[in-house]
Design an enzyme around this catalytic site. Structure first.
Site, PDB file in Angstrom:
ATOM      1  N   LYS A  33     -10.081  24.785  -0.012  1.00 53.02           N
ATOM      2  CA  LYS A  33     -11.407  24.097  -0.062  1.00 53.02           C
ATOM      3  C   LYS A  33     -12.107  24.529   1.577  1.00 53.02           C
ATOM      4  O   LYS A  33     -13.292  24.416   1.788  1.00 53.02           O
ATOM      5  CB  LYS A  33     -11.503  22.687  -0.114  1.00 53.02           C
ATOM      6  N   GLY A  37      -4.519  29.647   5.639  1.00 50.62           N
ATOM      7  CA  GLY A  37      -3.725  28.876   6.697  1.00 50.62           C
ATOM      8  C   GLY A  37      -3.351  27.458   6.969  1.00 50.62           C
ATOM      9  O   GLY A  37      -2.576  27.042   7.603  1.00 50.62           O
ATOM     10  N   LYS A  49       0.407  25.282  20.266  1.00 47.52           N
ATOM     11  CA  LYS A  49       1.013  26.045  20.814  1.00 47.52           C
ATOM     12  C   LYS A  49       0.398  26.896  21.677  1.00 47.52           C
ATOM     13  O   LYS A  49       0.621  27.274  23.002  1.00 47.52           O
ATOM     14  CB  LYS A  49       2.074  26.862  19.774  1.00 47.52           C
ATOM     15  N   GLY A 182      -0.174   6.263  19.211  1.00 42.72           N
ATOM     16  CA  GLY A 182       1.166   6.989  18.342  1.00 42.72           C
ATOM     17  C   GLY A 182       1.466   7.990  19.384  1.00 42.72           C
ATOM     18  O   GLY A 182       1.028   9.040  19.672  1.00 42.72           O
ATOM     19  N   GLY A 184       4.101   9.966  18.377  1.00 42.44           N
ATOM     20  CA  GLY A 184       5.049  10.555  17.771  1.00 42.44           C
ATOM     21  C   GLY A 184       4.950  12.126  18.316  1.00 42.44           C
ATOM     22  O   GLY A 184       4.389  12.521  19.385  1.00 42.44           O
ATOM     23  N   GLU A 205       2.055   2.936  21.895  1.00 38.76           N
ATOM     24  CA  GLU A 205       2.887   3.321  20.828  1.00 38.76           C
ATOM     25  C   GLU A 205       3.560   1.895  20.428  1.00 38.76           C
ATOM     26  O   GLU A 205       3.864   1.104  21.134  1.00 38.76           O
ATOM     27  CB  GLU A 205       4.121   4.082  21.469  1.00 38.76           C
ATOM     28  N   ASP A 308       3.657  19.420   2.694  1.00 36.86           N
ATOM     29  CA  ASP A 308       3.658  17.733   2.980  1.00 36.86           C
ATOM     30  C   ASP A 308       3.176  17.045   1.924  1.00 36.86           C
ATOM     31  O   ASP A 308       3.526  15.953   1.957  1.00 36.86           O
ATOM     32  CB  ASP A 308       2.219  17.861   3.847  1.00 36.86           C
ATOM     33  N   HIS A 441      25.009  36.289  27.433  1.00 39.19           N
ATOM     34  CA  HIS A 441      25.060  35.562  28.782  1.00 39.19           C
ATOM     35  C   HIS A 441      24.327  36.337  29.620  1.00 39.19           C
ATOM     36  O   HIS A 441      24.160  37.710  29.803  1.00 39.19           O
ATOM     37  CB  HIS A 441      26.432  35.703  29.350  1.00 39.19           C
TER      38      HIS A 441
HETATM   39  P1  NAI Z   1       4.367  10.696  13.635  1.00 38.27           P
HETATM   40  O1  NAI Z   1       4.964   9.998  12.411  1.00 38.27           O
HETATM   41  O2  NAI Z   1       5.343  11.852  14.313  1.00 38.27           O
HETATM   42  O3  NAI Z   1       4.142   9.553  14.990  1.00 38.27           O
HETATM   43  C1  NAI Z   1       3.416   8.606  14.776  1.00 38.27           C
HETATM   44  C2  NAI Z   1       3.624   7.714  15.758  1.00 38.27           C
HETATM   45  O4  NAI Z   1       2.750   6.696  15.811  1.00 38.27           O
HETATM   46  C3  NAI Z   1       4.797   6.828  15.371  1.00 38.27           C
HETATM   47  O5  NAI Z   1       5.874   6.693  16.731  1.00 38.27           O
HETATM   48  C4  NAI Z   1       4.509   5.570  15.213  1.00 38.27           C
HETATM   49  O6  NAI Z   1       5.436   4.444  15.423  1.00 38.27           O
HETATM   50  C5  NAI Z   1       3.168   5.315  15.983  1.00 38.27           C
HETATM   51  N1  NAI Z   1       2.459   4.358  15.311  1.00 38.27           N
HETATM   52  C6  NAI Z   1       2.036   4.033  13.923  1.00 38.27           C
HETATM   53  N2  NAI Z   1       1.107   3.045  13.919  1.00 38.27           N
HETATM   54  C7  NAI Z   1       0.496   2.862  14.842  1.00 38.27           C
HETATM   55  C8  NAI Z   1      -0.314   1.940  15.545  1.00 38.27           C
HETATM   56  N3  NAI Z   1      -0.985   1.199  14.885  1.00 38.27           N
HETATM   57  N4  NAI Z   1      -0.426   1.881  16.908  1.00 38.27           N
HETATM   58  C9  NAI Z   1       0.435   2.704  17.833  1.00 38.27           C
HETATM   59  N5  NAI Z   1       1.528   3.471  17.209  1.00 38.27           N
HETATM   60  C10 NAI Z   1       1.464   3.633  15.928  1.00 38.27           C
HETATM   61  O7  NAI Z   1       3.171  11.346  13.153  1.00 38.27           O
HETATM   62  P2  NAI Z   1       2.094  12.351  13.972  1.00 38.27           P
HETATM   63  O8  NAI Z   1       2.297  12.466  15.351  1.00 38.27           O
HETATM   64  O9  NAI Z   1       0.608  11.841  13.653  1.00 38.27           O
HETATM   65  O10 NAI Z   1       2.519  13.545  13.225  1.00 38.27           O
HETATM   66  C11 NAI Z   1       2.107  13.851  11.772  1.00 38.27           C
HETATM   67  C12 NAI Z   1       3.232  14.661  11.227  1.00 38.27           C
HETATM   68  O11 NAI Z   1       2.714  16.060  11.610  1.00 38.27           O
HETATM   69  C13 NAI Z   1       4.403  14.667  11.476  1.00 38.27           C
HETATM   70  O12 NAI Z   1       5.024  14.387  10.092  1.00 38.27           O
HETATM   71  C14 NAI Z   1       4.902  15.898  11.977  1.00 38.27           C
HETATM   72  O13 NAI Z   1       6.259  16.179  11.130  1.00 38.27           O
HETATM   73  C15 NAI Z   1       3.909  16.801  11.875  1.00 38.27           C
HETATM   74  N6  NAI Z   1       3.800  17.549  13.156  1.00 38.27           N
HETATM   75  C16 NAI Z   1       4.819  18.179  13.535  1.00 38.27           C
HETATM   76  C17 NAI Z   1       5.167  18.888  14.703  1.00 38.27           C
HETATM   77  C18 NAI Z   1       6.228  19.770  15.259  1.00 38.27           C
HETATM   78  O14 NAI Z   1       6.947  20.045  14.367  1.00 38.27           O
HETATM   79  N7  NAI Z   1       6.146  20.040  16.389  1.00 38.27           N
HETATM   80  C19 NAI Z   1       3.800  18.862  15.635  1.00 38.27           C
HETATM   81  C20 NAI Z   1       2.899  18.132  15.071  1.00 38.27           C
HETATM   82  C21 NAI Z   1       2.868  17.387  13.969  1.00 38.27           C
END
Ligand code: NAI
Length: 455
Positions: A33, A37, A49, A182, A184, A205, A308, A441
C-alpha cells in the site's frame, strides 16, 4: 489469472518471499500500500543507520582529541544528512523493485483486502477495484507503532508535535528539546542521533532500566555512556499527558512537566492485522498477532504469515528467514523456523549486540549454566580504537554439555561480530570447539576467543 502466491505487504518478509517464490518459478503477485521495502527500508533500519553513521563521524571528529586529532568547528548539517538518507533509501527501494522485475513478480500498489475464497478454493484479494485470485497467501503486513491512549497524543500527532519513527526520520530541523517516550531500541537509536545533532534529549522510560530485555549489566553500561554524553533519563516514570510544548509524567508520586519542542513516541510496535479481512477466511489471531506454526503457516491451509505480523521476533532478519521458511514449505521443501539463535543489535554508539540466552532467560528456563565475562579492552584492536571504552563481552555456556547458549556484548563492531556467535550457538558448538577456531588478529572479534579461554 490464478496466481500461485499472493503476498500482502512489501517489507523484508514480503519482498523476500516474493523474490524466492519467483526464483522458484511460482507466479507471484505482491500488493503493497505504500512503498516497497516496508518499514525497514523506508522508515526503520536503513534510514536510521544512515543517520547514525553521520552522527558517528561527527562525534569522532568532535571528540578526536584523545586520539590526537583536532578538528575545529565540526558541524553536523542535519538537512544534508536527511537528504543523503533519502538518496540511500531511494537506491535501495529501486534495488527491490529491480529484483521483483527480475523474478517476474507482479507488483500492485494499493491496500489489499482478503475478500474470501471462491468456490474453487482460491483466495480472493481485492486491491482498489481489482480482484486477484491466489492458490496461496502470504501475509506480511508488518507492524505499526503503539500509541498510548493518553490526553494530547492524537492532537500532538496531528500538529506534528508528537512523532513516531516515520516522522522523526523526515524532520528537517533539529529540535532544541527532544523528549523520547520509551527507552527501547527505537528510542535509544533516535536519542543517540539527535543528541549528536545538537538536541537536548530526555528519555522517559516506564521501567527502571533501558533497552528492554538486554542483559542488565550491558544496559547499565549503555545508560552510563549515554548519561555521560548528556542524555537525560527519567526511569520508572510514567507519561500521563501530552500538553502544548510539554510532556507530563509521574515518578515516585510526583508530577513532572518536561518541556519539549518535539516528542518521539517509541513505546513498542504491534502486529498490523486490522482491516485486512482475515476474518473472511478464518485466520486465527492470538493477542492481535497472526498465529503461525514452525513452518510459518497459519491455521488456514495455504495461508502463511511472516515478519512482524506474527509478533514472535519483530526484527527484519527474522522476517527474512520466516519468509524463506514459508516459501520452502509452499514448495514442499522441509524447513522449520528456529528462534533460539537470532541475534539482536542496538545500533547505539557504543553498539550493543546479543544472541541466545541471557542469565535471566536461562534461569527462568531452569538451564544450569556458567557465565564468564571480560572487558572489551582485552582486545588489542578495541583498545587501539576505544580510548576509555568500558565495553564487555559475556558468554554463557550450559553446564552439562559445555555448549554456548548465549553471547552478549557492548562495544563497537559488536553488530558485525555477533553473527559469528549466532553461528556458534546455531551449530551447538562447545567451548572446546570454539577454542580451536582461528580468529583474525587484531580484531575486536578476538574478545570471543579471549572470553572462551576463561572457561
Ligand atoms: P521496544 O519494545 O524496544 O521499547 C519500548 C520501550 O518503551 C520499553 O522499554 C517500554 O518499557 C517503554 N514503554 C512502554 N510504555 C511506556 C510508557 N507509557 N511510557 C514510557 N515508556 C514506556 O519498542 P520500540 O523501541 O518502539 O521498537 C519497536 C520494535 O522495532 C521493536 O520490536 C524492535 O525489535 C524493532 N526495532 C529494532 C531495531 C534493531 O534491531 N536495532 C531498531 C528499531 C526498532
Amino acid at each position: 489469472m490464478l496466481y500461485e502466491l499472493i503476498v500482502i505487504g512489501g517489507g523484508p518478509a514480503g519482498y523476500l518471499a516474493a523474490e524466492r517464490a519467483g526464483q522458484s518459478g511460482l507466479t507471484v503477485l505482491l500488493a503493497e500500500k505504500r512503498t516497497l521495502g516496508g518499514v525497514c527500508l523506508n522508515e526503520g533500519c536503513i534510514p536510521t543507520k544512515t543517520l547514525l553513521y553521520s552522527a558517528k563521524i561527527s562525534d569522532n571528529a568532535r571528540f578526536g582529541e584523545k586520539y590526537g586529532v583536532k578538528a575545529a568547528d565540526v558541524t553536523l548539517d542535519h538537512e544534508a544528512v536527511i537528504k543523503r538518507k533519502n538518496k540511500v533509501v531511494r537506491n535501495l527501494v529501486a534495488g527491490v523493485k529491480a529484483k521483483m522485475r527480475k523474478n517476474n513478480v507482479t507488483v500492485v500498489t494499493g491496500e489489499a483486502y482478503i475478500a474470501g475464497r471462491n468456490p474453487k478454493g482460491a483466495y480472493e484479494v481485492r486491491v482498489g477495484d481489482a480482484v486477484y485470485r491466489g492458490r496461496r497467501l502470504l501475509i506480511a503486513t508488518g507492524s505499526v507503532p503503539v500509541l498510548p491512549p493518553l490526553p494530547g497524543v492524537q492532537e500532538g500527532l496531528k500538529s506534528g508535535f508528537v512523532m513516531t519513527n516515520r516522522e522523526i526520520l523526515d524532520l528537517m530541523e533539529v529540535p532544541a528539546d527532544l523528549v523520547v517516550v520509551g527507552g527501547g531500541v527505537i528510542g535509544l537509536e533516535m536519542a543517540s542521533y539527535y543528541q549528536s545533532a545538537g538536541s537536548n534529549v530526555t528519555v522517559i522510560e516506564l521501567l527502571d532500566h533501558i533497552a528492554g530485555n538486554t542483559d542488565p549489566e550491558i544496559a547499565q553500561i549503555l545508560l552510563k555512556n549515554y548519561q555521560k554524553k548528556g542524555i537525560r533519563f527519567l526511569l520508572s516514570t510514567k507519561v500521563t499527558a501530552i500538553e502544548d510544548k510539554a510532556v507530563v509524567c509521574e515518578s515516585g508520586g510526583e508530577t513532572l512537566r518536561v518541556e519539549a519542542d518535539k516528542v518521539l513516541m517509541s513505546i513498542g510496535r504491534r502486529a498490523a492485522t486490522e482491516g485486512l479481512g482475515l476474518e473472511n477466511i478464518g485466520v486465527e489471531l492470538e493477542r492481535g498477532r497472526i498465529k503461525t506454526d514452525s513452518r510459518c503457516q497459519t491455521n488456514v491451509p495455504g495461508v502463511y504469515a511472516a515478519g512482524d505480523v506474527n509478533g514472535i521476533s519483530m526484527l527484519a532478519h527474522t522476517a527474512y528467514r520466516e519468509s524463506e521458511t514459508a516459501v520452502n514449505n509452499m514448495l514442499g521443501k522441509k524447513d522449520i523456523m528456529r528462534y533460539h539463535a537470532i541475534p539482536s543489535v542496538i545500533y547505539t554508539n557504543p553498539e550493543v549486540a546479543g544472541v541466545g540466552e541471557t542469565e535471566q532467560t536461562a534461569a527462568e528456563k531452569g538451564i544450569e549454566f556458567e557465565v564468564k565475562k571480560l572487558p572489551m579492552m582485552y582486545s588489542g584492536r578495541y583498545m587501539a580504537e576505544n580510548e576509555g571504552g568500558d565495553g564487555i563481552c559475556k558468554i554463557l555456556v550450559d553446564k552439562e554439555h559445555k555448549r554456548l547458549i548465549g553471547v552478549h556484548m557492548i562495544g563497537n563492531y559488536s553488530s558485525e561480530i555477533i553473527y559469528g556467535a549466532a553461528l556458534m550457538i546455531e551449530m551447538e558448538m562447545r567451548v572446546d570447539d570454539v577454542k580451536e577456531l582461528v580468529f583474525p588478529h587484531p580484531t575486536v572479534s578476538e574478545i570471543i576467543r579471549e572470553t572462551i579461554f576463561e572457561f
